[in-house]
Write an enzyme that holds these catalytic residues in place. Structure first.
Site, PDB file in Angstrom:
ATOM      1  N   LYS A  13      -9.524 -11.935  -0.107  1.00  0.00           N
ATOM      2  CA  LYS A  13     -10.041 -12.502   1.149  1.00  0.00           C
ATOM      3  C   LYS A  13     -10.707 -11.428   2.007  1.00  0.00           C
ATOM      4  CE  LYS A  13      -6.178 -14.128   2.809  1.00  0.00           C
ATOM      5  NZ  LYS A  13      -5.147 -13.789   1.811  1.00  0.00           N
ATOM      6  N   ARG A  88      -1.725 -19.188   8.967  1.00  0.00           N
ATOM      7  CA  ARG A  88      -0.895 -18.957   7.795  1.00  0.00           C
ATOM      8  C   ARG A  88       0.288 -19.908   7.742  1.00  0.00           C
ATOM      9  NH1 ARG A  88      -2.047 -13.547   6.397  1.00  0.00           N
ATOM     10  NH2 ARG A  88      -0.908 -12.790   4.593  1.00  0.00           N
ATOM     11  N   ARG A 123      -4.403  -1.925  -5.141  1.00  0.00           N
ATOM     12  CA  ARG A 123      -5.116  -2.007  -3.876  1.00  0.00           C
ATOM     13  C   ARG A 123      -4.919  -0.750  -3.021  1.00  0.00           C
ATOM     14  NH1 ARG A 123      -4.700  -7.194  -0.070  1.00  0.00           N
ATOM     15  NH2 ARG A 123      -2.627  -6.474   0.492  1.00  0.00           N
ATOM     16  N   ARG A 156      -0.903   0.305   0.998  1.00  0.00           N
ATOM     17  CA  ARG A 156      -0.169  -0.330   2.087  1.00  0.00           C
ATOM     18  C   ARG A 156       1.327  -0.355   1.820  1.00  0.00           C
ATOM     19  NH1 ARG A 156      -3.209  -5.842   3.276  1.00  0.00           N
ATOM     20  NH2 ARG A 156      -1.049  -6.500   3.338  1.00  0.00           N
ATOM     21  N   ARG A 167       5.956 -12.012  -0.560  1.00  0.00           N
ATOM     22  CA  ARG A 167       4.724 -12.514   0.054  1.00  0.00           C
ATOM     23  C   ARG A 167       4.171 -13.689  -0.727  1.00  0.00           C
ATOM     24  NH1 ARG A 167       1.690  -7.152   0.032  1.00  0.00           N
ATOM     25  NH2 ARG A 167      -0.114  -8.307   0.778  1.00  0.00           N
TER      26      ARG A 167
HETATM   27  P1  ADP Z   1      -2.205 -10.331   2.578  1.00  0.00           P
HETATM   28  O1  ADP Z   1      -3.083 -11.520   2.715  1.00  0.00           O
HETATM   29  O2  ADP Z   1      -2.639  -9.472   1.450  1.00  0.00           O
HETATM   30  O3  ADP Z   1      -0.739 -10.633   2.555  1.00  0.00           O
HETATM   31  P2  ADP Z   1      -2.578  -9.569   5.368  1.00  0.00           P
HETATM   32  O4  ADP Z   1      -3.129  -8.270   5.800  1.00  0.00           O
HETATM   33  O5  ADP Z   1      -3.340 -10.792   5.662  1.00  0.00           O
HETATM   34  O6  ADP Z   1      -2.379  -9.367   3.809  1.00  0.00           O
HETATM   35  O7  ADP Z   1      -1.093  -9.738   5.931  1.00  0.00           O
HETATM   36  C1  ADP Z   1      -0.108  -8.750   5.820  1.00  0.00           C
HETATM   37  C2  ADP Z   1       1.151  -9.141   6.563  1.00  0.00           C
HETATM   38  O8  ADP Z   1       0.860  -9.292   7.962  1.00  0.00           O
HETATM   39  C3  ADP Z   1       1.767 -10.471   6.159  1.00  0.00           C
HETATM   40  O9  ADP Z   1       2.609 -10.347   5.037  1.00  0.00           O
HETATM   41  C4  ADP Z   1       2.514 -10.856   7.440  1.00  0.00           C
HETATM   42  O10 ADP Z   1       3.729 -10.161   7.559  1.00  0.00           O
HETATM   43  C5  ADP Z   1       1.593 -10.365   8.541  1.00  0.00           C
HETATM   44  N1  ADP Z   1       0.630 -11.421   8.979  1.00  0.00           N
HETATM   45  C6  ADP Z   1      -0.717 -11.374   8.847  1.00  0.00           C
HETATM   46  N2  ADP Z   1      -1.291 -12.489   9.321  1.00  0.00           N
HETATM   47  C7  ADP Z   1      -0.268 -13.271   9.764  1.00  0.00           C
HETATM   48  C8  ADP Z   1      -0.193 -14.561  10.345  1.00  0.00           C
HETATM   49  N3  ADP Z   1      -1.299 -15.305  10.569  1.00  0.00           N
HETATM   50  N4  ADP Z   1       1.036 -15.045  10.658  1.00  0.00           N
HETATM   51  C9  ADP Z   1       2.144 -14.327  10.438  1.00  0.00           C
HETATM   52  N5  ADP Z   1       2.155 -13.118   9.883  1.00  0.00           N
HETATM   53  C10 ADP Z   1       0.958 -12.581   9.551  1.00  0.00           C
END
Ligand code: ADP
Ligand code: ZN
Length: 211
Positions: A13, A88, A123, A156, A167
């Site tokens: 994404k 999410r 990654r 990360r 996740r």
């Molecule tokens: P990925 O899609 O690879 O999991 P992100 O960078 O989008 O990576 O998200 C990393 C972490 O940040 C998630 O596992 C969560 O803990 C937090 N996070 C990100 N966006 C949200 C959201 N919209 N609601 C709740 N937690 C979020």
């Protein structure tokens, strides 16, 4: 274009958002990037988010909804934006609907669970500007430093195997139901992530009717 990118962690994404952002001339709003920035800068938000993120759990809805709403009020969002990583949960999707902002399309970028594990282990991201890389699929032309800013590339904290499993589970349990939410509004389009970055980019453009 006001666009939402949905999909499991590691679907690509962030990379697709970056490509679309250049192509469409609109900014990407990534909650993951915003939260990691807050952690790096040791703000109150960062302190709160860190424990959730390190375990692969979601940061509470009210916190994330708050920061996204604030961002969407900024002037540049009027011409369009790409939301990456938000909403999410169904509650977040509802909160977004309640802002009255009209979303044009919701793109779900789909990949299998096995692919996710492979992707996330390779990654990397820039420590300074957050640009995403992958050791195989999207290496930096400068080796272990960022093409954009010369920053160091790091893995990360939440890309370790146990957190990745969490996740993926959280994605299936809490995020996937959003697809149905947007299906009902007729805004959902689906693209299948491919092995090659360029192939995925084509799929995405096709799904969004950009060709
Ligand atoms: P990925 O899609 O690879 O999991 P992100 O960078 O989008 O990576 O998200 C990393 C972490 O940040 C998630 O596992 C969560 O803990 C937090 N996070 C990100 N966006 C949200 C959201 N919209 N609601 C709740 N937690 C979020
Ligand atoms: Zn950088």
């Amino acid at each position: 274009m006001k666009l939402i990118l949905l999909g499991p962690p590691g679907a690509g994404k962030g990379t697709q958002a970056e490509i679309l952002s250049k192509r469409l001339g609109i900014d990407t709003i990534s909650t993951g990037v915003m939260l990691r920035t807050a952690i790096r800068e040791k703000t109150e938000l960062g302190k709160l988010a860190q424990s959730y993120m390190n375990e692969g759990k979601l940061v509470p809805d009210e916190v994330v909804v708050g920061i996204v709403k604030e961002r969407l009020q900024q002037e540049d969002c009027k011409k369009g934006f790409i939301l990456d990583g938000f909403p999410r949960t169904t509650a977040q999707a509802q909160a977004l609907t309640e802002t009255g902002i009209e979303i044009d399309k919701v793109l779900s970028l789909e990949v299998s669970d096995e692919t996710i594990i492979e992707r996330l282990s390779g990654r990397r991201e820039c420590k300074e500007c957050g640009t995403p890389y992958h050791v195989v699929y999207k290496p930096s032309s400068k080796g272990d430093v960022c093409d954009v800013c010369g920053g160091k590339l790091i893995q990360r904290a939440d890309d370790n195997e146990e957190t990745v499993r969490n996740r993926i589970k959280v994605y299936h349990d809490q995020t996937e139901p959003i697809k149905e939410y947007y299906q009902k509004t007729g805004k959902l389009v689906i693209a299948y992530g491919k092995e090659e970055l360029e192939e995925t980019t084509k799929e995405v453009a096709h799904a969004l009717g950009l060709e």
